[in-house]
Design an enzyme around this catalytic site. Structure first.
Site, PDB file in Angstrom:
ATOM      1  CG  ASN A  22     -23.204   6.188  13.941  1.00  0.00           C
ATOM      2  OD1 ASN A  22     -24.111   6.819  13.392  1.00  0.00           O
ATOM      3  ND2 ASN A  22     -21.937   6.229  13.535  1.00  0.00           N
ATOM      4  CD1 TRP A  23     -29.433   3.651  14.868  1.00  0.00           C
ATOM      5  CD2 TRP A  23     -31.255   4.689  14.100  1.00  0.00           C
ATOM      6  NE1 TRP A  23     -30.459   3.337  15.728  1.00  0.00           N
ATOM      7  CE2 TRP A  23     -31.608   3.960  15.275  1.00  0.00           C
ATOM      8  CE3 TRP A  23     -32.259   5.426  13.461  1.00  0.00           C
ATOM      9  CZ2 TRP A  23     -32.900   3.951  15.793  1.00  0.00           C
ATOM     10  CZ3 TRP A  23     -33.549   5.422  13.981  1.00  0.00           C
ATOM     11  CH2 TRP A  23     -33.860   4.676  15.135  1.00  0.00           C
ATOM     12  CD  GLU A  45     -18.700   5.640   8.632  1.00  0.00           C
ATOM     13  OE1 GLU A  45     -19.793   6.192   8.831  1.00  0.00           O
ATOM     14  OE2 GLU A  45     -18.468   4.448   8.937  1.00  0.00           O
ATOM     15  N   GLY A 104     -17.143  -1.337  10.665  1.00  0.00           N
ATOM     16  CA  GLY A 104     -17.917  -1.926   9.574  1.00  0.00           C
ATOM     17  C   GLY A 104     -17.172  -3.007   8.808  1.00  0.00           C
TER      18      GLY A 104
END
Ligand code: PEP
Length: 694
Positions: A450-451, A539, A615
């Site tokens: 997932n960029w 997100e 993250g």
């Protein structure tokens, strides 16, 4: 590699802090529970120093003392076992947040000379206490912030038993010590100690100089006197206190002084040097003394008279209170005045009885277990009571901990033998059914990148090319997907070898088409040649308000346009700490997917992504990942049956990297990963893909 080392260092630090706090909280709670009245007196000292004595009902300091010891001991034990992490770390942190500034204030103003943190077991000055609290505050903040790193020693199934037993144990223990005197005596008036020796000063040492001040009243006027100017009997005694005039060597006992009420004489030496038995009835405040066992006290006095033993009641109360006591109880024994603190130190019972001979303490009894006529059957030297009671602290400690540790070991034994074993068996069973590393299963292993909002078009194209080349040489044991920003899709799709790399979007609209400025529909995504779309990423849920209902529409549109949704679910940290992760993922699945037909559901790829791991560098442990993946699969079994569940790929996402991928993917219910940060580096992404090649 560097990240890994930091990760390990953080783990070590948090767990070291946790053991430090656990040790100190257990010790502090335990010594307070040994001597709840001692803590009560300390609390009263504080209240009096702050002029707050009248603010609270009289029972409150003792209640608070028991609550405090229970809280400290239990928090310590929970921290030690690594259970109820949220509650224990929050409580520890809150306690230190309150105590640290408070002890700074105490150190500066010095209203009470010793803080009482560790009872009489370890006496610290106020400044020592403050610095100790600074260290503990740092430790408490570290464990609070890093609670997810605390290694647990007890499974979730048995943690309630450990918590409940701990709270009950310490409550029963402190109640026992209130009723029967502290089981371990840390004070200088311990059974077997010589009061005379306790008062002695080594040759050459300079003694502290104390002065006893007497407060007396006449015609409503109160005045302080010393022994030098003690007035005539027209003055009524009210209270007395010792004042330190000059600090010198301080013997363990420095204020044991008996002043006979009737004569006003100091009879300390006479009593301490007496080679016969002396009973001391200690009632530091006679007006507060419990008179429910008064018959036993009077019998004891009659007994001592019969055998010619001395008997004194020691108190610091006013004469009129002594008279009230005499009237109410028929007391005929002589009274002596003594310093209030000394009396409270001598025996933790009001009243309590001490038996001494030659100045040595032979025995002590609380008001609740005074010797009775069945024990007082003859002269003391023929009775067990008259002999020096043997106290063996080591044995007492063994008993105390035996009562706590043995049942606890039983629980832990059951935990290991039954709970963990059945857990292991279940895992092995699952592993035998499907081995993800050998691909011996119907569902696919997938590693999807997932960029996110990274890479310009040119950079994205370069990254896709590099990956394509890196994968060209060998065969992969999993499907590889890259999910890119919308604008990259049309350019990236033709670059990559479709046989090796699938392409997907990171989102699509919840509307089919029309006046939705800025949106990109599922059909547009499909028109670029992309085959996948990530939906429900945390997100997007958090920053763009994507609700289960919106996601449900997106999923349907994606399926309708031939795209494979990679549907993300996962809990935030608070939910994990409240042990609500299963509820959360279930609600996410049910809210967006469980209305699909079995056929449509079979086209979905799931990605479990604990939000606290995305993250952040924090990864769910392989055990945590397997546990929840198995749960997710079990909900699919329930909803769509075993076949659909066995065919559903469930990926793990959240700080997955080459160093942890293999361990995570080795779990029977983990079918690959959804990779964020590491997907932006071909070396890292390939490293993760290679976890399936091992
Ligand atoms: C993600 O965003 O899906 C993700 C798993 O991110 P990371 O790997 O960087 O934690």
């Amino acid at each position: 590699m560097k990240n890994n080392r930091i990760h390990i260092a953080k783990h070590i630090w948090v767990n070291l802090c946790r053991f430090l706090l656990a040790g100190l909280f257990i010790f502090s709670g335990f010594v307070k529970a040994v001597d709840p009245l001692g803590t009560q007196y300390k609390i009263e000292d504080y209240l009096s120093a702050f002029g707050m004595t009248d603010w609270f009902p009289a029972f409150l300091p003792l209640l608070f003392s028991v609550i405090l010891s229970t809280l400290e001991f239990s928090v310590g034990v929970l921290l030690f076992f690594g259970v109820r992490k949220r509650a224990s770390t929050t409580l520890a942190f809150l306690m230190m947040l309150v105590m640290t500034p408070l002890t700074l204030y105490l150190a500066v103003t010095n209203p009470v000379s010793d803080c009482g943190c560790f009872g009489d077991a370890w006496v610290l000055t106020n400044w020592q206490t403050f610095w100790k609290n600074v260290v503990l505050l740092v430790a408490a903040a570290s464990v609070f912030a890093g609670r997810a790193r605390i290694i647990r020693f007890v499974t979730a199934q048995t943690e309630w038993l450990v918590s409940l037993y701990t709270v009950l144990y310490i409550l029963v223990f402190s109640s026992y010590c209130i009723r029967n005197l502290p089981v371990i005596d840390f004070r200088p008036y311990k059974i077997g100690k010589s009061i005379t020796e306790g008062m002695s000063i080594p040759p050459g040492a300079k003694p502290s100089v104390f002065e006893t001040r007497f407060i007396l009243e006449k015609n409503g006027e109160r005045k302080e006197f010393t022994l030098e100017n003690y007035p005539d009997s027209t003055w009524t005694f009210i209270d007395s206190r010792s004042i330190l005039k000059e600090k010198g060597y301080e013997p363990a006992i420095h204020d044991f002084s008996m002043q006979e009420l009737a004569s006003g004489n100091d009879i300390t030496d006479e009593v301490l040097q007496d080679s016969g038995y002396t009973f001391l009835l200690v009632a530091h405040r006679i007006e507060e003394a419990d008179d429910s066992n008064i018959d036993l006290i009077n019998e004891l006095y009659d007994y001592s008279k019969e055998y010619g033993y001395k008997f004194y009641c020691l108190t610091s109360s006013e004469e009129k209170q002594i008279d009230v006591w005499r009237d109410q109880t028929g007391a005929e024994y002589p009274f002596c005045l003594m310093d209030n603190i000394t009396l409270k130190t001598m025996i933790r019972s009001n009243p309590g009885v001490m038996l001494i001979k030659n100045g040595v303490i032979l025995n002590k009894w609380s008001d609740n277990n005074l010797p009775d006529e069945y024990e007082l059957t003859g002269p003391l030297d023929t009775l067990e009571l008259g002999k020096q009671k043997v106290e063996n602290d080591k044995r007492t400690m063994q008993l105390i901990f035996g009562w706590y540790i043995l049942p606890l070991l039983l629980v832990l034994g059951l935990d290991i033998l039954i709970v963990r074993r059945s857990e292991r068996k279940r895992k092995n069973r699952n592993k035998n059914l499907i081995n993800p590393l050998t691909n011996n299963k119907m569902r696919k292993n997938i590693v999807a990148g997932n960029w996110k909002m990274n890479k310009t078009l040119q950079e994205g194209i370069a990254l896709a090319k590099e990956l394509n080349e890196a994968l060209a040489a060998e065969k992969q044991n999993c499907d590889v997907v890259i999910c890119t920003p919308f604008i990259h899709l049309a350019s990236v799709t033709p670059i990559v070898d479709a046989a090796k790399i699938g392409v997907g979007a990171e989102n699509c609209a919840d509307k089919e088409s029309g006046a939705y400025t800025g949106e990109v529909s599922a059909s547009m995504v499909a028109s670029t040649g992309a085959q996948y779309v990530i939906l429900g990423h945390s997100e997007r849920r958090a920053y763009y308000g994507e609700t289960p209902a919106i996601l449900k529409d997106k999923v349907q549109l994606a399926l309708a346009n031939g795209l494979t949704p990679i549907f993300c679910i996962g809990e935030v940290l608070e939910e994990r700490e409240a042990n609500k992760q299963n509820e959360v993922v279930y609600a996410q699945l049910a809210g967006s997917l469980f209305d699909l037909s079995a056929e449509d559901f079979s086209k979905i790829v799931l990605a479990y992504e604990p939000v606290w791991a995305i993250g952040t560098g924090k990864t769910a442990t392989a055990e945590q990942a397997q546990e929840i993946h198995a749960y997710i699969r079990s909900t699919i079994v329930e909803k769509y049956g075993k076949e659909v569940a066995d065919n559903t790929s469930i990926l793990y996402g959240g700080s997955c990297k080459p160093s942890n991928a293999k361990e995570l993917f080795a779990n029977p219910d983990v079918d690959g990963g959804l990779i964020g940060g590491a997907a932006l580096s071909v070396a890292d992404f390939k490293g993760i893909i290679d976890a399936f090649n091992a």
